[in-house]
Design an enzyme around this catalytic site. Structure first.
Site, mmCIF file in Angstrom:
data_model
loop_
_atom_site.group_PDB
_atom_site.id
_atom_site.type_symbol
_atom_site.label_atom_id
_atom_site.label_comp_id
_atom_site.label_asym_id
_atom_site.label_seq_id
_atom_site.Cartn_x
_atom_site.Cartn_y
_atom_site.Cartn_z
ATOM 1 N N ALA A 123 0.961 -1.148 -0.205
ATOM 2 C CA ALA A 123 -0.143 -0.016 0.036
ATOM 3 C C ALA A 123 0.971 1.358 0.271
ATOM 4 O O ALA A 123 1.441 1.717 1.146
ATOM 5 C CB ALA A 123 -0.764 -0.025 1.132
ATOM 6 N N LEU A 124 1.313 1.755 -1.004
ATOM 7 C CA LEU A 124 2.176 2.767 -1.425
ATOM 8 C C LEU A 124 1.384 4.005 -2.093
ATOM 9 O O LEU A 124 1.355 5.033 -1.463
ATOM 10 C CB LEU A 124 3.391 2.238 -2.340
ATOM 11 C CG LEU A 124 4.259 3.517 -2.754
ATOM 12 C CD1 LEU A 124 4.861 4.225 -1.384
ATOM 13 C CD2 LEU A 124 5.213 2.826 -3.829
ATOM 14 N N THR A 125 0.752 3.619 -3.226
ATOM 15 C CA THR A 125 0.097 5.035 -3.949
ATOM 16 C C THR A 125 -1.161 5.409 -3.034
ATOM 17 O O THR A 125 -1.743 5.041 -2.695
ATOM 18 C CB THR A 125 -0.264 4.309 -5.361
ATOM 19 O OG1 THR A 125 0.695 3.605 -5.976
ATOM 20 C CG2 THR A 125 -0.800 5.324 -6.066
ATOM 21 N N GLY A 130 1.525 9.317 -6.572
ATOM 22 C CA GLY A 130 1.824 8.278 -7.442
ATOM 23 C C GLY A 130 2.889 7.954 -8.021
ATOM 24 O O GLY A 130 4.105 7.789 -7.556
ATOM 25 N N SER A 131 3.342 8.775 -9.057
ATOM 26 C CA SER A 131 4.667 8.961 -9.668
ATOM 27 C C SER A 131 5.670 9.659 -8.690
ATOM 28 O O SER A 131 6.700 9.213 -8.760
ATOM 29 C CB SER A 131 4.535 9.653 -11.176
ATOM 30 O OG SER A 131 3.882 8.854 -12.092
ATOM 31 N N THR A 157 -3.258 -3.202 -5.875
ATOM 32 C CA THR A 157 -3.494 -4.783 -6.099
ATOM 33 C C THR A 157 -3.926 -5.656 -4.923
ATOM 34 O O THR A 157 -2.899 -5.629 -4.270
ATOM 35 C CB THR A 157 -2.279 -5.124 -7.162
ATOM 36 O OG1 THR A 157 -2.146 -4.227 -8.334
ATOM 37 C CG2 THR A 157 -2.527 -6.464 -7.594
ATOM 38 N N GLN A 279 4.148 -11.388 -46.692
ATOM 39 C CA GLN A 279 5.486 -10.874 -46.323
ATOM 40 C C GLN A 279 5.304 -9.771 -44.875
ATOM 41 O O GLN A 279 5.983 -9.608 -44.086
ATOM 42 C CB GLN A 279 6.441 -10.404 -47.119
ATOM 43 C CG GLN A 279 7.081 -11.470 -48.177
ATOM 44 C CD GLN A 279 7.836 -10.863 -49.297
ATOM 45 O OE1 GLN A 279 7.740 -9.919 -50.098
ATOM 46 N NE2 GLN A 279 9.008 -11.335 -49.405
ATOM 47 N N GLY A 340 -10.052 -8.843 -37.973
ATOM 48 C CA GLY A 340 -11.283 -8.589 -37.149
ATOM 49 C C GLY A 340 -11.561 -9.511 -36.195
ATOM 50 O O GLY A 340 -12.121 -9.352 -35.112
ATOM 51 N N GLU A 364 3.848 0.466 -11.197
ATOM 52 C CA GLU A 364 5.365 0.358 -10.561
ATOM 53 C C GLU A 364 6.257 1.305 -11.553
ATOM 54 O O GLU A 364 7.456 0.966 -12.139
ATOM 55 C CB GLU A 364 5.812 -1.050 -10.716
ATOM 56 C CG GLU A 364 4.927 -1.821 -9.679
ATOM 57 C CD GLU A 364 5.283 -3.265 -9.446
ATOM 58 O OE1 GLU A 364 6.501 -3.683 -9.654
ATOM 59 O OE2 GLU A 364 4.637 -3.986 -9.224
#
Length: 388
Positions: A123-125, A130-131, A157, A279, A340, A364
């Site tokens: 649990a960091l962000t 964030g960055s 996560t 090709q 498709g 990360e």
């Protein structure tokens, strides 16, 4: 560093068989329900998959960095939910304890994380961190033999199903930047609340949510390493290893997507011959195969350097940056090779992979943050007269 080639080969064979015979048939169900069957999780526990990088002394397999990335490349040739379910325990969920935990802390949590009894997460962000991870505002105030945590985390996560949380909080009152940040092991309980899982673009079966701390009392003995203000250094140790781990986890899906695309291109006929004979399609295959090989080679070289005890801050960042961007390019080319059918979930899993791997370039460290970090470290090397 491969300690026992025969033992590693047996593990790789087991992972390969599990992914192909058990997991691939389940992918559509997991995507539809957003949940991994408990019977499958129990099999992962029995196989020891939760403890790959946890030391053998604490019930894990104690894989070296090279062994870990080789296993990760096999495990991740599947929908992301599989590696995410065990990945926090083999990576960011346990690595802070492995790197800096006290003997008591390691003995308390690592065996149960290695067995899969406990699921961990980092649990960091935060909404404003964030960055710029050093902008953390979650606080940990000392009260006698406890700390009281208040604040919120986001984009965590496995938070909805985690039992233990490695939490980075600010213990230095009035401190700024990385000074005053400390790392704690917090067990789920009073004062800790997780939000509902987010609705996401992809990665169904890998729950992500907010984490809220509201006067959450944590014993002082849960301060990782027993030292205030060392949290940022601990996180950097975690991330340097995890970036190599994650780079490997980006490479496995690329291998899987290319396998699917080649199989389709050799079956699908247009103008009286397999699409693979054209090709321009072959050029897509060649670009994918070359970039996968480049990522594989980079990751193994950096993993071996880490096992030799070398500083891998720069190489780990380069691996994560290249491998995550590579995986995105491979995904795009493979959808193109499917035509498709690559856009329609009813026809192939390639559209799901395309959505799943998009997150790799964000978490990360975004690609842009890694570009800045790589440049900063390269300029530092130049100033110090070093050469790659």
């Amino acid at each position: 560093m491969i300690r026992d080639p025969r033992r590693l080969d047996a593990l790789l064979d087991d992972i390969r068989a599990f992914v192909r015979t058990t997991w691939h048939p389940l992918e559509d169900e997991v995507d539809r329900t957003g949940e991994i069957p408990e019977a499958v999780v129990e099999r992962l526990r029995r196989k020891g998959y939760f403890g790959w990088s946890i030391p053998e002394a604490h019930g894990g397999l104690g894989l070296s960095t090279e062994e870990l990335v080789l296993c990760a490349m096999e495990l991740s040739q599947a929908s992301v939910a599989l590696r995410a379910r065990v990945g926090t325990n083999t990576g960011i969920g346990s690595e802070a304890l492995v790197a800096d935990g006290t003997p008591w802390q390691k003995e308390r949590w690592l065996p149960r994380m290695a067995s899969g009894e406990l699921t961990g997460c980092l649990a960091l962000t935060e909404p404003d961190a964030g960055s710029e991870a050093t902008n953390i505002r979650t606080t940990a105030r000392r009260e006698g033999d406890h700390y009281v945590l208040d604040g919120s985390k986001c984009f965590i996560t496995n938070a909805p199903l985690a039992d233990v949380f490695t939490v980075i909080a600010r213990t230095g009152e009035g401190s700024r930047g990385h000074a005053g940040l400390s790392a704690f092991l917090v067990e789920r309980g009073p004062g800790l609340r997780t939000g509902a899982p987010y609705r996401k673009m992809g990665q169904a079966g890998s729950p992500v949510s907010d984490v809220h701390f509201e006067h959450c009392r944590v014993p002082a003995s849960h301060l990782i390493g027993g030292e205030e203000g060392a949290g940022f250094k601990t996180v950097m140790k975690v991330l340097n290893k995890q970036r190599l781990h994650l780079a490997a986890l980006c490479t496995g899906p690329a291998i899987r997507m290319l396998d699917l695309a080649i199989a389709h291109a050799t079956r699908r006929e247009q103008f009286g011959q397999p699409v693979a004979n054209f090709q321009l399609v072959q050029a897509l295959i060649a670009d994918c195969r070359t970039e996968i090989f480049a990522a594989h080679s980079m990751i193994l070289e950096a993993a071996r350097a880490r096992d030799r005890g070398e500083d891998v801050a720069l190489s780990a960042s380069m691996c994560k940056y290249f491998a995550s961007e590579m995986c995105g390019r491979v995904a795009d080319r493979c959808v193109q090779m499917f035509g498709g059918a690559g856009y329609i979930a009813d026809f192939s899993p390639i559209e799901r992979y395309y959505r799943d791997v998009r997150l790799f370039r964000l978490y990360e460290g975004t690609s842009q943050i890694h570009q800045l970090n790589i440049a900063k470290l390269a300029l530092r090397e130049h100033a110090e007269g070093e050469r790659p």
